[in-house]
Design an enzyme around this catalytic site. Structure first.
Site, short mmCIF file in Angstrom:
data_model
loop_
_atom_site.label_atom_id
_atom_site.label_comp_id
_atom_site.label_asym_id
_atom_site.label_seq_id
_atom_site.Cartn_x
_atom_site.Cartn_y
_atom_site.Cartn_z
N HIS A 275 0.82 -1.22 0.00
CA HIS A 275 0.00 0.00 0.00
C HIS A 275 0.85 1.27 0.00
O HIS A 275 0.33 2.36 -0.20
CB HIS A 275 -0.98 -0.01 1.18
CG HIS A 275 -0.34 0.20 2.54
ND1 HIS A 275 -0.05 -0.84 3.39
CD2 HIS A 275 0.03 1.32 3.19
CE1 HIS A 275 0.46 -0.37 4.51
NE2 HIS A 275 0.53 0.95 4.40
N ASP A 308 0.28 -7.78 1.24
CA ASP A 308 0.63 -6.37 1.45
C ASP A 308 2.14 -6.15 1.47
O ASP A 308 2.69 -5.46 2.33
CB ASP A 308 0.00 -5.83 2.74
CG ASP A 308 0.05 -4.29 2.82
OD1 ASP A 308 0.20 -3.66 1.76
OD2 ASP A 308 -0.04 -3.74 3.93
N SER A 391 4.82 2.55 7.74
CA SER A 391 4.52 1.37 6.95
C SER A 391 5.70 0.93 6.10
O SER A 391 6.32 1.75 5.41
CB SER A 391 3.32 1.63 6.03
OG SER A 391 2.15 1.75 6.78
#
Length: 549
Positions: A275, A308, A391
């Site tokens: 993402h 992911d 992230s």
């Protein structure tokens, strides 16, 4: 000031004292030094003029007209009354005056009547001054002054002084060379002293400005600690891991974002979250900034939404520092960990905490609505603060080895499990993809550009509200609940079965079952516990493989 009246000449004089204002002829004697003591009291004898006979009065002549003096003795003229002694001019030679020849010229003269024998005229001061001490040497080297105040007859500048006379030619005597040298040395010394004082003053001012005044309050402070840190301390871990961490900036056609990644190898491969790079799409731009400030362009090597995870690569960069990979299966709850990333684009941010839990099933994503962007993670839970921008960053153990990839947080304001789904801050619930799973996926992405997923070959009823994961009873979209010839069919699973355990671990929902399965590799064998018609039974299933994400 009243002028003194001259007395008449005594018998035997052929002339009178020069009138006031008359210039005396120069004396042959040497001038006394400038500022030297004056001679003792006494006046020089006036020059003798030739006597006249007959009834004519004597003719008075100026010294300029007078003939050479003769040896006519006689008493000297004295001022009438108690007037001050006449003073000699200072600083300029006087015109020479006539001198008596013969014994009278050298005979000492008595002091005038009424004159103070303790004072003599001094050149230049306009008043009397005490005489030289008894027996002191007389000016001009004529021997000591005898007691009684009488001394040798002064010559030259020490002759009678007329304050109304015209100024004489000449000026003050030049100071001696030694005096000029001393003055020069004094000037140089004064300049040096001024420079020294200025330097000292400047230094004192600078010290006061930097450190304060003498009476200023100074608080105690520990000395600079230049020692190193233990390798297993947070500072030691950060020092070892930071060179391998990067900040990723992504710019796409419609959106942009910031995340973190870390170096996998010296070929420039970098692992991050899917993402993070997804906004770039097919025509976006990805920029990687290293901890030292160097920046390089990157391209996507492979990505997978189900895990992911994504791998990007930079080229032409030397001196890369890959981070060592740990073993997430060896992690224990309570182990210390450090999270490194760029929360809110604040690069090289280090936070610390512990492993709060293991095998925490979470899902993230789902913004597309079709489930294609939903990731299922059997995550490591940590209380190390993780915020938007962290992230893709590494979660490392006490030996600076990567044990997880920071991917999601539970935000208090939104309740969304995705780190990228809300901008709420950390509340101590962070989740990381275990490195054992991430390593396998990263290798597949680097080698093939795609990742494989383990599957059991059944369709789950995600809306089931009971405990466990129920296999759908009806076909969906033309797809049968149990794929014929698939892993589930081979294991004996049927439509409507409820799976409650995987390898002895309870399963409470369809999402948890997917998470448990994806934590394994294709080809692994699982022991499933299921409910069928109110009865519990166990089956063994060999995981299949799928390249769809």
């Amino acid at each position: 000031m009243q002028r003194p009246e001259p007395r008449t000449a005594a018998p035997g004089w052929s002339g009178a004292t020069p009138a006031q204002g008359t210039v005396l002829p120069p004396s042959g004697g040497p001038l006394p030094p400038y500022g030297a003591p004056a001679p003792a009291a006494g006046y020089p004898s006036p020059p003798q003029a030739p006597s006249h006979t007959g009834g004519e009065p004597p003719h008075l002549t100026t010294p300029a007209e007078a003939a050479p003096p003769g040896p006519a003795p006689g008493p000297s003229a004295e001022p009438d009354g108690p007037g001050r002694p006449l003073l000699a001019k200072s600083g300029a030679p006087q015109a020479p005056g006539p001198q008596a020849s013969g014994p009278q010229a050298s005979a000492p003269q008595p002091a005038p009547e009424g004159a103070d024998p303790g004072f003599v005229p001094v050149p230049g001061d306009g008043g009397p001054r005490p005489t030289a001490p008894p027996h002191a040497a007389a000016p001009g080297g004529h021997g000591p002054v005898p007691p009684g105040g009488h001394g040798p007859v002064p010559h030259g500048a020490w002759q009678q002084y007329d304050p109304w006379s015209a100024p004489l030619q000449g000026g003050p005597a030049a100071p001696p060379r030694g005096s000029r040298n001393r003055r020069g040395l004094l000037a140089v010394g004064a300049v040096a002293l001024a420079l020294l004082a200025g330097g000292v003053g400047g230094g004192v001012g600078a010290y006061v400005e930097r450190y304060g005044g003498i009476n200023d309050i100074k608080l105690p402070q520990a000395a600079d600690d230049a020692g190193g840190r233990r390798p297993d301390s947070v500072a030691g871990i950060a020092q070892a891991a930071l060179p391998g961490v990067v900040t990723i900036h992504v710019r796409g056609n419609a959106e942009q974002g910031t995340g973190t990644g870390f170096v996998l190898d010296r070929q420039g491969h970098i692992l991050t979250n899917n993402h993070v790079v997804e906004p770039a799409g097919t025509g976006g731009e990805i920029s990687v900034t290293f901890s030292g400030g160097q920046t390089a362009k990157a391209k996507v090597v492979g990505q997978d939404g189900g895990y992911d995870l994504a791998v990007v690569q930079v080229e032409g960069v030397t001196g890369l520092r890959p981070l060592p990979l740990g073993n997430s299966d060896s992690v224990r709850v309570g182990d210390p960990v450090v999270a490194i990333g760029a929360p809110f684009d604040l690069a090289n941010t280090v936070t610390s905490g512990i492993i709060s839990a293991k095998q925490r099933p979470i899902t993230a994503g789902g913004e597309k609505g079709d489930g294609s962007d939903v990731s299922y993670v059997d995550a490591l839970q940590t209380d190390a603060p993780i915020n938007p921008g962290n992230s893709g960053g590494p979660l490392v153990d006490a030996r600076a080895r990567v044990i997880g990839i920071n991917s999601a947080i539970r935000a208090a304001d939104t309740g969304n499990g995705s780190e990228g789904g809300g901008q709420g801050g950390s509340i101590g619930l962070g989740f990381a993809i275990p490195i054992n799973q991430a390593k396998r996926v990263a290798e597949e992405l680097i080698n093939t550009g795609r990742a494989t997923h383990p599957v059991i070959g059944v369709t789950l009823e995600m809306e089931y509200a009971g405990d466990g994961a129920r296999v759908s009873e009806h076909s969906k979209g033309g797809k049968q609940p149990v794929t014929p010839g698939g892993p589930g069919a081979k294991a004996g699973i049927r439509a409507g079965d409820v799976i409650t355990e995987v390898d002895g671990a309870a399963v409470h929902s369809g999402e948890e079952l997917i998470v448990k399965i994806r934590s394994h590799r294709p080809g692994d064998t699982l022991l499933l516990t299921l409910q069928r018609g109110g009865k519990q039974q166990s089956v063994r299933l060999r995981l299949g493989s799928s390249t769809t994400g």
